[in-house]
Motif scaffolding. Structure first.
Motif, PDB file in Angstrom:
ATOM      1  N   CYS A 113       0.799  -1.227   0.074  1.00 25.53           N
ATOM      2  CA  CYS A 113       0.013   0.430   0.021  1.00 25.53           C
ATOM      3  C   CYS A 113       1.187   1.256  -0.185  1.00 25.53           C
TER       4      CYS A 113
ATOM      5  N   LYS B  11      -8.210  -7.764  -1.387  1.00 25.60           N
ATOM      6  CA  LYS B  11      -7.329  -7.094  -0.660  1.00 25.60           C
ATOM      7  C   LYS B  11      -6.818  -8.697   0.346  1.00 25.60           C
TER       8      LYS B  11
ATOM      9  N   SER C 106      -7.932  -5.216   8.245  1.00 24.23           N
ATOM     10  CA  SER C 106      -8.557  -4.178   7.029  1.00 24.23           C
ATOM     11  C   SER C 106      -9.266  -4.979   5.941  1.00 24.23           C
TER      12      SER C 106
ATOM     13  N   SER D  42     -12.645  -3.502   4.324  1.00 24.61           N
ATOM     14  CA  SER D  42     -12.817  -2.576   3.185  1.00 24.61           C
ATOM     15  C   SER D  42     -14.006  -2.570   2.743  1.00 24.61           C
TER      16      SER D  42
ATOM     17  N   GLN E  95     -13.684   3.534   1.582  1.00 30.54           N
ATOM     18  CA  GLN E  95     -13.347   1.804   1.777  1.00 30.54           C
ATOM     19  C   GLN E  95     -14.199   1.238   1.959  1.00 30.54           C
TER      20      GLN E  95
ATOM     21  N   LYS F  36      -8.182   3.206   3.392  1.00 32.92           N
ATOM     22  CA  LYS F  36      -7.978   2.489   4.752  1.00 32.92           C
ATOM     23  C   LYS F  36      -8.990   3.806   6.034  1.00 32.92           C
ATOM     24  N   GLU F  37      -9.322   2.606   6.932  1.00 35.80           N
ATOM     25  CA  GLU F  37      -9.705   3.296   7.723  1.00 35.80           C
ATOM     26  C   GLU F  37      -9.348   4.384   8.415  1.00 35.80           C
TER      27      GLU F  37
ATOM     28  N   THR G 250      -7.029   6.739   7.225  1.00 33.49           N
ATOM     29  CA  THR G 250      -6.744   7.457   6.826  1.00 33.49           C
ATOM     30  C   THR G 250      -6.677   8.932   6.031  1.00 33.49           C
TER      31      THR G 250
END
Length: 1308
Positions: free
Chosen positions: A35, A85, A158, A162, A308, A358-359, A361
């Motif tokens: 990432c 992911k 994660s 998403s 997300q 990303k949560e 971010t």
């Protein structure tokens, strides 16, 4: 039945299962964790994270069938997009709600395949996997003892976070309570481990709602306490082989595990299928933001969606592209960008991509390779970031108003972020489609049909169908119905059992919600389609059909000119031009026109067929009314009609597919176990049925098509050759549409980047060619290159497009991004290095001398001039030499841009630098010098970057060098308010006695944007530099002196004025005296300028001759043009003025040059008045035309005083008064402009006030003419004068406005 034989007509092509491979165990997914798009992103596998948060490889566990001939199964791509992911692990403490998302795969020919994925969690039963996870957690705990806290130990992966929206997770009470209850990450002795698994349907068309409901029912069958009525293989087999695509304009009902599912397909004249709900897209962004995003998409900018939630990315991407009808996105289209493909954000081409956030971010930490032309769409925060300086969509406020009204009718707020008001439904939010179990009436409407015997193919009719639809989802009733059927018992009394959750007409709330979404979708799309129908109603008239057949057109596509852009723009309303001039340069518009041209030889492309039909319909109603060209907004008139068509299809089912039924399966395999998806029997899913009516119909239709193709094959091109040509023609000007997902080896990535490099070079060649061809105008047309003169609007569009291309080139392959503009960042790095070198070499004089005098011949020539004391010529030569040999350094240009306070952003500064370098004809040289610092380039760019491909870089610079052959004013015309230093040099005639003056000279420079005011020049210096606001293109110079001192007479060769920023130099020829008692007695002259070529006057001084006198009566008399030549000159001058006013106002040049220039109207009339003029010297005094005018006016005034004029007709008398008044005003002006200047002023004022044709008869009838003109003079020929009056009459149609420099001091 052959699988491939019927696949094109099948609803679904593949059923896919993705998850963990228990045989290979846990494999870290190295690609998925790269990432790198955030500054604090993970570097490889992040071992500081809990193992439950890490990413592991998923695999395709099974797919059915094995392969479809014309849609080969791409295993890597499907696996990557089903689980973008990778795998996700959770424990019993975490939320395990199933999630849904969609994806698509775009093939090289532009066709698309859609995927619909239902992801759920399944308990891990493999001891090896549990043990491996336990070991990983223990290692993690040992290395990070502080992580074993309740807050950090139990958190969901994660990867799967998403798949759910941030709102869903934040609002989930069970999730927070479970997390707080957990006291450790993972302990195999007390925790249950779950892993994600995905069920996927791959279909040729985007039936999103139907696939979502089918997959949800399959999952429900796995988790239910009782097994499904039939084995899962029956339902999968049914949707793969027995459910057809709905015919166009029809609806289809097929059967899931528990409920029937309905889908519909638009008819041939309707907008194409779009099943992704715009009712979710609009609330996510808001109407205004979405219209701006729509505009950026039309202009083919780089668009990055950010959320997300994968399904949100897909919904917005598909929603915005469906609004483009009748156009189609032609560039890279990846609504969900897998983590392993983040390097594609480096693509130097237009793209539409979706990036999973990303949560937590922060947007400010998101590092993107290029942002100069990027539209960034933050879906979760309901906002967008727009590029700088792009045209707005026509009638934008009215469009927003109409869209808002449509949304409000459906209870949806037009403001972004507001929760939509919808009909109550039993479905959950965006992440899930499970149906509430409180209402058994909302469950499947066909639970018993699968029990019918195979002899009837599962088809029921009449009573049985009515009864079975009532027994929904109730296992006991299902078994009772089966028993009742065998015994013959009637069960009509059971009516109403399942009616609790049904809506009107037996429809469920889910059905009503889908109908509402479909109607809203089509109405919103119709609003946009209506705008294009109005804007392009006459596009066919401008399509150029230049080829006799398809083969020749395909072979010569690149050289052909297919659309008359200049004529099209000239036919459009003024407010539309900024947008349309950009849009018709896009690839989507070029492809649209290509499809139109090819439609004369082959079947019309579907979108084009629908659009042309709508235009024809509009013409029938409007009969080419002026409204088609009006800029007034016209609302869509078919909203109700389009919604009714959808409603009729969904309420009245046209076709019902074959019911799922028992298959010939092996007994004992695939045993039902609650919560676990069984291993399906591949042998029964590998082939389809051969005994149903639908497959036979399909086979017959296919055979008919084959026969038709064979019959027509000999009449057309060889199919392979044709297909090759078609692909090449359609890909012309395009770049890679879709990244290759199946192979991510370094070789493939390098090949992809090489395609980008080739595409950028090709785009540069095409853009520079277009800019040259357009600028060449008529000459280019004669050479067969295309349309006539470029307009100012088009020129600005092409240059803006070039700026965008250079930004994309400089963004390709960046090592580290700094600022939003990669080009400006590179320039600043270069400046820092060069300034350091300049400081080190500051004391070395060799470099300065070599730059000023680069060759011996130049030095010798300068010394010779100095020794001969020819100071004025030396100054003139050095001025011209500095113009011909501009300083090669790009730092002065860079510093000019940095000093401009009007520009606030790096992107704006980079574009200003490009425009200024292009106007100075130094763009190629500057970029070559910038790239000559190879150490700097290697430091800033990766090896595959365009700027490090030597051969392509040289070709690129060569293409830019070709732009030096034409003149651009792209900097001057855009930055109109900046202060610019100007340098003016007055060059006298060579003789020293004529060059010296004791008077005080002054100058006033005027341009299209204003004038400098009077500027005093130091006596005998004859050179000055002054700062003033941008004057635009220079048009005139007023030059004069105060006639003081002994040497007050001054013979001036010309005035040179240079814009010190752009380098443009203008020459204002004079060749006349300034002084009383010499020439025409003028102390002030208005000189008309012309732009000089840098190399044209390099040797101008060596001949030492006086330039031709442009306004000297002696010169005109010596030339003695014939009568025919004089009349032709007048006709051409008037024609030029007429053409000037027929151009759009923003695209007109200088009217002053057309009036007073070398071939202007004043000069042509001077020739007319000088023909046969008795201007012999009387007592050494020259007689001028103005003398004749003054004597004629004096005669009229004296005749009026004596009463001779009283008997004249009233209009004629008024004309005499006006002529006398104008001549008197000119003579009484405080300006000392001389007799020739006064005649010029009289002609200009007469043309402005439409009085010339009234004055001419007065001058002809005046007795003075007999004394001052010969008998053969044109002015004494009544026929010729009448012809002249008729020609000048045409100027009365135009509002002639005179520059302030011409009429200064005249009060009329």
């Amino acid at each position: 039945l052959n699988i491939g034989f019927t696949a094109p007509c099948r609803f679904a092509h593949y059923f896919v299962i993705c998850g963990i491979d228990t045989e290979t165990g846990l494999e870290p997914d190295e690609l998925a964790v790269k990432c790198l798009h955030t500054s604090d992103g993970a570097r490889g596998e992040n071992f500081e994270q809990s193992p439950l948060k890490r990413t592991f490889k998923s695999k395709v566990l099974a797919h059915y069938p094995e392969n479809v001939e014309w849609n080969p199964f791409d295993q890597d791509a499907v696996n990557m997009l089903c689980m973008p992911k990778g795998l996700s692990f959770r424990t019993q403490a975490d939320s395990r709600e199933p999630q849904f998302h969609s994806f698509l795969i775009t093939r090289e020919d532009g066709s698309r395949t859609y995927g619909f994925v239902h992801t759920f969690y399944e308990e891990v039963t493999s001891p090896q996997i549990c043990s491996a996870m336990q070991t990983l957690y223990q290692m993690h705990q040992a290395e990070n003892p502080s992580s074993a806290t309740p807050s950090s130990s139990s958190s969901s992966s994660s990867s799967m976070d998403s798949l759910a929206s941030s709102l869903d997770e934040a609002d989930s009470p069970s999730s927070s309570s479970c997390r707080s209850a957990a006291c450790g990450g993972y302990d195999a002795s007390r925790d249950t481990l779950y892993v994600s698994k995905a069920l996927c349907l791959i279909t040729p068309m985007p039936f999103m709602h139907a696939c979502r409901r089918f997959l949800s029912q399959v999952h429900r069958a796995v988790t239910a306490s009782l097994p499904p009525p039939l084995p899962l293989e029956s339902y999968v087999h049914n949707i793969l082989y027995e459910v057809p695509l709905p015919p166009p304009g029809r609806s289809l009902k097929f059967h899931g595990v528990y409920e029937p599912i309905v889908c519909q397909r638009p008819g041939p004249g309707e907008l194409p299928l779009a099943d992704f709900p715009l009712g979710q897209t609009f609330p996510l962004l808001g109407v205004e933001n979405l219209v701006q995003l729509f505009n950026c998409t039309l202009l083919e900018m780089q668009i990055l969606l950010y959320s997300q939630d994968y399904q949100r990315l897909m919904t917005v991407a598909e929603g915005i592209t469906t609004l483009l009808f009748p156009f189609q996105w032609q560039h890279v289209y990846v609504p969900i960008l897998p983590a392993s493909l983040l390097h594609f954000l480096d693509a130097p081409v237009p793209y539409l991509m979706g990036l999973q956030s990303k949560e937590g971010t922060d947007r400010s930490k998101l590092e993107l390779p290029q942002e100069a032309n990027l539209c960034f769409v933050d879906i979760d925060n309901h906002c967008i970031e727009l590029p700088e300086d792009f045209p707005q969509f026509p009638n934008k406020p009215e469009l927003i108003q109409e869209l808002s009204e449509v949304l409000l009718r459906y209870g949806i707020s037009p403001v972004g972020g507001a929760p939509p008001t919808s009909v109550p439904t039993s479905t959950t939010t965006l992440g899930s489609v499970s149906v509430s179990t409180r209402h058994p009436g909302l469950k499947s409407q066909q639970a018993l049909r699968e029990l019918e015997d195979d002899g009837r193919n599962g088809n029921l009719g009449g009573e049985q169908l009515a009864v079975l639809e009532l027994l929904q989802g109730n296992a006991t009733l299902e078994r009772l119905q089966a028993l009742a059927k065998r015994t013959g018992v009637r069960v009509e009394a059971l009516r109403g059992v399942g009616g609790e959750g049904e809506a009107q007409g037996g429809r469920t709330a889910v059905d009503e919600e889908e109908l509402r979404n479909a109607k809203l979708n089509v109405q919103l799309r119709e609003v946009f389609a209506s705008r294009f129908t109005m804007m392009f109603a006459d596009y066919e008239a401008f399509v150029i059909q230049s080829a006799p057949d398809l083969e020749s057109w395909l072979t010569n596509r690149e050289q052909m000119h297919n659309f008359d852009k200049a004529s099209f723009l000239s036919d459009q309303p003024e407010p539309y031009l900024p947008f349309l001039s950009h849009f018709i340069e896009t690839q989507m518009f070029a492809t649209f026109i290509d499809n139109k041209i090819m439609s004369q030889w082959e079947e019309k492309e579907p979108l084009l067929r629908v659009f042309d039909g709508r235009i024809d319909k509009a013409r029938l109603y409007n009969v080419r009314a002026p409204s088609l060209r009006s800029s007034n907004y016209q609302r869509c008139t078919i909203l109700k009609e389009s919604a009714q068509a959808i409603e009729q299809r969904l309420l009245k089912i046209d076709h019902t597919a074959i019911h799922p039924h028992l298959l010939d399966m092996k007994i004992g395999q695939g045993k039902y176990e609650q919560g676990f998806f069984p291993k399906l029997q591949s042998d029964v899913l590998s082939v389809g049925p051969t005994n149903n009516k639908w497959s036979n119909r399909t086979a017959t239709a296919q055979r008919r098509k084959d026969r038709h193709r064979q019959q027509t094959e000999h009449l057309t091109l060889d199919n392979d050759l044709k297909e090759k040509y078609m692909q090449e023609a359609r890909s012309l000007g395009k770049n890679l549409r879709q990244p290759k997902l199946s192979d991510l080896s370094p070789a493939v990535i390098a090949q992809t980047n090489w395609k980008f490099v080739e595409g950028l070079l090709k785009e540069c060649r095409m853009k520079t060619k277009r800019m040259l061809v357009e600028k060449m105008g008529r000459e280019a047309v004669e050479l067969g290159h295309g349309e006539a003169n470029i307009t100012g609007l088009e020129e600005n569009t092409l240059i803006a497009s070039l700026c965008d291309l250079l930004e994309r080139i400089w963004s390709h392959g960046l090592q580290v991004k700094q600022g939003k503009s990669a080009l400006w960042s590179h320039l600043l790095h270069y400046q820092a290095r060069e300034e350091t070198l300049e400081q080190q070499q500051a004391e070395s004089p060799d470099g300065i001398i070599s730059q000023l005098y680069p060759c011996k011949s130049t030095i010798c020539f300068v010394i010779c001039c100095y020794l001969k004391k020819n100071i004025f010529f030396l100054r003139s030569y050095l001025f011209t030499f500095s113009l011909s040999h501009p300083h090669a350094s790009l730092l002065p240009v860079l510093r000019h841009i940095q000093s401009m306070g009007e520009i606030k952003t790096d992107v704006g500064r980079a574009r200003a630098w490009i425009r200024l370098s292009l106007e100075k004809k130094l763009l190629s040289q500057h970029l070559k010098r910038l790239l000559s610092r190879q150490a700097l380039t290697k430091k800033l760019y990766k090896r595959y970057a365009f700027l490090r491909c030597e051969e392509e870089k040289e070709q690129f610079l060569f293409h830019l060098l070709s732009l030096n052959t034409v003149d651009y004013f792209c900097f001057t015309s855009v930055f109109t308010t900046i202060m610019i230093p100007y340098r003016a040099v007055i060059i006298p005639i060579k003789k020293l006695s004529n060059a010296m003056t004791t008077s005080n000279p002054w100058v006033c420079v005027s341009g299209e944007l204003g004038d400098s005011g009077v500027r005093q020049i130091t006596k005998n210096v004859l050179e000055m530099t002054f700062d003033c606001q941008n004057l635009g293109k220079l048009t005139t110079v007023q030059l004069g002196h105060d006639n003081s001192g002994l040497l007050a007479k001054w013979l001036v060769d010309c005035v040179m004025v240079r814009n010190e920023i752009t380098g443009h130099t203008y020459k204002f020829p004079c060749g006349r005296w300034l002084g009383k008692g010499v020439d025409d007695g003028s102390l002030e002259r208005v000189l008309i300028g012309e732009l000089t070529s840098p190399n044209a006057d390099e040797d101008c001084g060596r001949g030492c001759r006086t330039p031709d006198m442009q306004h000297s009566p002696g010169q005109t008399r010596r030339a003695k043009p014939t009568s025919a030549q004089i009349q032709e000159a007048i006709g051409e001058a008037v024609n030029s003025i007429c053409k000037h006013f027929h151009k759009p106002e923003k695209e007109r040049g200088s009217l002053t040059i057309l009036l007073c220039g070398e071939v202007g109207l004043v000069g042509a009339l001077e020739l007319f008045f000088h023909n046969g003029f008795k201007s012999a010297r009387l007592f050494q005094k020259t007689v001028f035309v103005w003398d004749f005018v003054e004597k004629a006016v004096a005669y009229m005034e004296s005749a009026d005083q004596m009463g001779d004029m009283q008997e004249t007709a009233e209009p004629l008398g008024l004309t005499c008064v006006s002529l006398c008044h104008y001549v008197s005003a000119i003579n009484s002006s405080p300006r000392n402009i001389g007799k020739d200047g006064k005649f010029q002023l009289l002609v200009c004022l007469g043309a402005r006030d439409r009085l010339l044709i009234q004055w001419l008869p007065l001058l002809v009838e005046c007795p003075v003419i007999q004394r001052m003109y010969e008998e053969s003079a044109l002015l004494r020929d009544r026929t010729t004068v009448n012809d002249l009056i008729a020609v000048l009459q045409t100027l009365h149609d135009f509002p002639i406005t005179l520059e302030a420099s011409l009429v200064k001091g005249i009060d009329l």
